[in-house]
Design a protein around this motif. Structure first.
Motif, PDB file in Angstrom:
ATOM      1  N   THR A  42      -3.646  -3.392   3.131  1.00  0.00           N
ATOM      2  CA  THR A  42      -4.645  -2.404   2.492  1.00  0.00           C
ATOM      3  C   THR A  42      -5.126  -1.221   3.393  1.00  0.00           C
ATOM      4  N   CYS A  43      -6.060  -0.577   3.207  1.00  0.00           N
ATOM      5  CA  CYS A  43      -6.191   0.787   3.952  1.00  0.00           C
ATOM      6  C   CYS A  43      -7.538   0.902   4.670  1.00  0.00           C
ATOM      7  N   PRO A  44      -7.530   1.198   5.933  1.00  0.00           N
ATOM      8  CA  PRO A  44      -9.056   1.198   6.635  1.00  0.00           C
ATOM      9  C   PRO A  44      -9.850   2.156   5.836  1.00  0.00           C
ATOM     10  N   ASN A  45      -9.557   3.159   5.133  1.00  0.00           N
ATOM     11  CA  ASN A  45     -10.180   3.979   4.454  1.00  0.00           C
ATOM     12  C   ASN A  45     -10.735   3.413   3.137  1.00  0.00           C
ATOM     13  N   ARG A  46     -10.647   2.249   2.811  1.00  0.00           N
ATOM     14  CA  ARG A  46     -10.875   1.670   1.741  1.00  0.00           C
ATOM     15  C   ARG A  46     -11.839   0.295   1.981  1.00  0.00           C
ATOM     16  N   ASP A  47     -11.426  -0.367   3.193  1.00  0.00           N
ATOM     17  CA  ASP A  47     -12.289  -1.506   3.434  1.00  0.00           C
ATOM     18  C   ASP A  47     -13.650  -1.293   4.416  1.00  0.00           C
ATOM     19  N   GLY A  53     -14.118   3.976  -0.046  1.00  0.00           N
ATOM     20  CA  GLY A  53     -13.815   4.900  -1.551  1.00  0.00           C
ATOM     21  C   GLY A  53     -12.308   5.340  -1.224  1.00  0.00           C
ATOM     22  N   GLY A  54     -11.777   5.514  -0.311  1.00  0.00           N
ATOM     23  CA  GLY A  54     -10.451   6.080  -0.062  1.00  0.00           C
ATOM     24  C   GLY A  54     -10.228   7.546  -0.087  1.00  0.00           C
ATOM     25  N   CYS A  55      -9.392   8.210   0.212  1.00  0.00           N
ATOM     26  CA  CYS A  55      -9.146   9.559  -0.077  1.00  0.00           C
ATOM     27  C   CYS A  55      -9.344   9.744  -1.470  1.00  0.00           C
ATOM     28  N   ILE A  56      -9.846  10.954  -1.851  1.00  0.00           N
ATOM     29  CA  ILE A  56     -10.325  11.129  -3.348  1.00  0.00           C
ATOM     30  C   ILE A  56      -9.150  11.191  -4.071  1.00  0.00           C
ATOM     31  N   PHE A  57      -8.095  11.526  -3.861  1.00  0.00           N
ATOM     32  CA  PHE A  57      -7.057  11.867  -4.591  1.00  0.00           C
ATOM     33  C   PHE A  57      -5.871  10.599  -5.018  1.00  0.00           C
ATOM     34  N   CYS A  58      -6.425   9.477  -4.085  1.00  0.00           N
ATOM     35  CA  CYS A  58      -5.505   8.283  -4.115  1.00  0.00           C
ATOM     36  C   CYS A  58      -5.755   7.393  -5.125  1.00  0.00           C
ATOM     37  N   SER A  59      -4.541   6.979  -5.801  1.00  0.00           N
ATOM     38  CA  SER A  59      -4.836   5.851  -6.730  1.00  0.00           C
ATOM     39  C   SER A  59      -5.286   4.599  -6.491  1.00  0.00           C
ATOM     40  N   ALA A  92       3.112   2.028  -0.334  1.00  0.00           N
ATOM     41  CA  ALA A  92       1.770   1.814  -0.631  1.00  0.00           C
ATOM     42  C   ALA A  92       0.549   1.521   0.591  1.00  0.00           C
ATOM     43  N   HIS A  93      -0.306   2.147   0.347  1.00  0.00           N
ATOM     44  CA  HIS A  93      -1.447   1.734   1.424  1.00  0.00           C
ATOM     45  C   HIS A  93      -1.166   2.165   2.706  1.00  0.00           C
ATOM     46  N   THR A  94      -1.582   1.745   3.912  1.00  0.00           N
ATOM     47  CA  THR A  94      -1.276   1.935   5.135  1.00  0.00           C
ATOM     48  C   THR A  94      -0.523   1.025   5.960  1.00  0.00           C
ATOM     49  N   THR A 127       1.875   5.555   6.793  1.00  0.00           N
ATOM     50  CA  THR A 127       0.868   5.099   7.511  1.00  0.00           C
ATOM     51  C   THR A 127      -0.084   6.249   7.666  1.00  0.00           C
ATOM     52  N   ARG A 128      -1.169   5.866   8.349  1.00  0.00           N
ATOM     53  CA  ARG A 128      -2.265   6.826   8.835  1.00  0.00           C
ATOM     54  C   ARG A 128      -1.942   6.891  10.501  1.00  0.00           C
ATOM     55  N   PRO A 129      -2.399   8.244  10.854  1.00  0.00           N
ATOM     56  CA  PRO A 129      -2.262   8.225  12.119  1.00  0.00           C
ATOM     57  C   PRO A 129      -3.085   7.589  13.162  1.00  0.00           C
TER      58      PRO A 129
HETATM   59  S1  SF4 Z   1      -4.016   8.056   0.674  1.00  0.00           S
HETATM   60 FE1  SF4 Z   1      -3.741   6.551   2.129  1.00  0.00          FE
HETATM   61  S2  SF4 Z   1      -5.131   6.453   3.649  1.00  0.00           S
HETATM   62 FE2  SF4 Z   1      -6.173   7.505   1.996  1.00  0.00          FE
HETATM   63  S3  SF4 Z   1      -7.076   6.023   0.788  1.00  0.00           S
HETATM   64 FE3  SF4 Z   1      -4.902   6.162  -0.021  1.00  0.00          FE
HETATM   65  S4  SF4 Z   1      -3.682   4.473   1.148  1.00  0.00           S
HETATM   66 FE4  SF4 Z   1      -5.590   4.967   2.306  1.00  0.00          FE
END
Ligand code: SF4
Length: 325
Positions: A42-47, A53-59, A92-94, A127-129
């Motif tokens: 999953t992604c720490p920017n979503r949970d 909500g995640g990065c605003i461009f991310c599907s 996909a995701h992190t 991944t995310r840094p």
């Molecule tokens: S672009 Fe990456 S870091 Fe950002 S919400 Fe999507 S999976 Fe998470």
């Protein structure tokens, strides 16, 4: 005039762009294709642990809309390139957002999948840094000994104000530390940039390229696959696609990155000219599934965009890095 023009370059024999496809073919002696895999992360920017909500461009699929199972992709790819070698691509995701033991189990089992024609030649991990704890770095170092590895970091922009706008949820200093830690261990880094983010001018985008392409704090020492280098291993240029289901769809209704396909082609060629020639180029545009794409409506014309970039480089007699300072 080209700042770094080389009189020995014979147009037509020297590639104008250091594309990863040709680089890997040279390295492994055959065409190498990537199998996009979803490791179930999953992604720490979503949970909520870094953001919501995640990065605003991310599907909804975490920017991994093309990921699918190994046998299905193998069938498609081996019909097209029967002799190809494979790199496992966790996109996909992190893909380091888990304890090191879980990463070992997931990546280890993918690497031991019984591929027809032999084991995969490598693995690419996006991944995310801010998801590179010490035990994860230790495991990645092990993996780096075991196979050809690169780690992709989603920087998107060097501007922290844009990063806040897109809800990236980490400052660029975190990216710098991650690059330094990975490259010091001999782990190649590929940096992901997005062109067309809201509020960014062409000069802002070129500044992000300059930033990502600048010399490392400490040179990359090399590993058993790659030579020592002053720079990151690779760069990805991603055209911002407004995707159905992303937050951008609601936050920026009607927003269209770039007013024409020509303006995007011009930006990418200008960007390539300031990237040092030893940096491999992993992507020059982006191909969203047409069923998910809102804008720009021309972005699915990937071949037209790539041909346009090649044509402009030829017309200018330009080469990757010829304007690098
Ligand atoms: S672009 Fe990456 S870091 Fe950002 S919400 Fe999507 S999976 Fe998470």
């Amino acid at each position: 005039m080209n700042k770094n023009s080389c009189k020995n370059r014979a147009a037509g024999s020297t590639p104008r762009i250091n594309m990863i496809g040709a680089y890997l073919k040279e390295l492994f002696g055959e065409k190498v294709v990537k199998l996009s895999l979803d490791g179930g992360f999953t992604c720490p920017n979503r949970d909520g642990s870094k953001g919501t909500g995640g990065c605003i461009f991310c599907s909804a699929d975490g920017s991994g809309d093309f990921a699918s199972d190994i046998p299905g992709q193998m069938k498609l790819l081996s019909d097209k390139w029967p002799r190809a070698k494979y790199i496992l691509y966790f996109q996909a995701h992190t893909n380091t957002y888990a304890p090191a033991g879980e990463l070992r189990a997931k990546f280890g089992s993918a690497l031991s999948y019984p591929f027809e024609g032999g084991a995969p030649v490598g693995i690419a991990i996006a991944t995310r840094p801010d998801c590179l704890a010490d035990d994860v770095l230790d495991y990645l170092s092990e993996l780096n000994e075991q196979t050809f590895l690169w780690v992709e970091l989603g920087l998107q922009t060097a501007r922290d104000d844009t990063a806040a706008l897109i809800n990236r949820c980490y400052p660029r200093a975190v990216y710098e530390d991650a690059v330094a830690k990975l490259t010091a261990r001999g782990i190649p880094v590929v940096t992901h940039l997005i062109f067309g983010l809201p509020g960014e001018s062409k000069e802002d985008m070129l500044d992000s390229v300059r930033y990502a392409a600048q010399p490392l704090r400490e040179p990359f020492p090399g590993n058993r696959y790659l030579p020592a280098s002053k720079h990151i291993f690779g760069l990805k240029f991603h055209l911002l696609n407004i995707i159905k289901g992303s937050r951008m769809e609601n936050l920026y209704p009607g927003y269209v990155p770039f007013d024409s396909i020509e303006s995007y082609i011009e930006l990418v060629t200008d960007a390539l000219r300031i990237v040092p020639p030893d940096i491999t180029m992993h992507r020059l545009t982006a191909d969203a599934a047409r069923s998910l794409l809102i804008a720009p409506e021309w972005s699915y014309r990937k071949r037209t965009i790539l041909n346009g970039i090649e044509a402009r480089m030829r017309a200018l007699d330009a080469f990757q890095g010829d304007m690098y300072e």
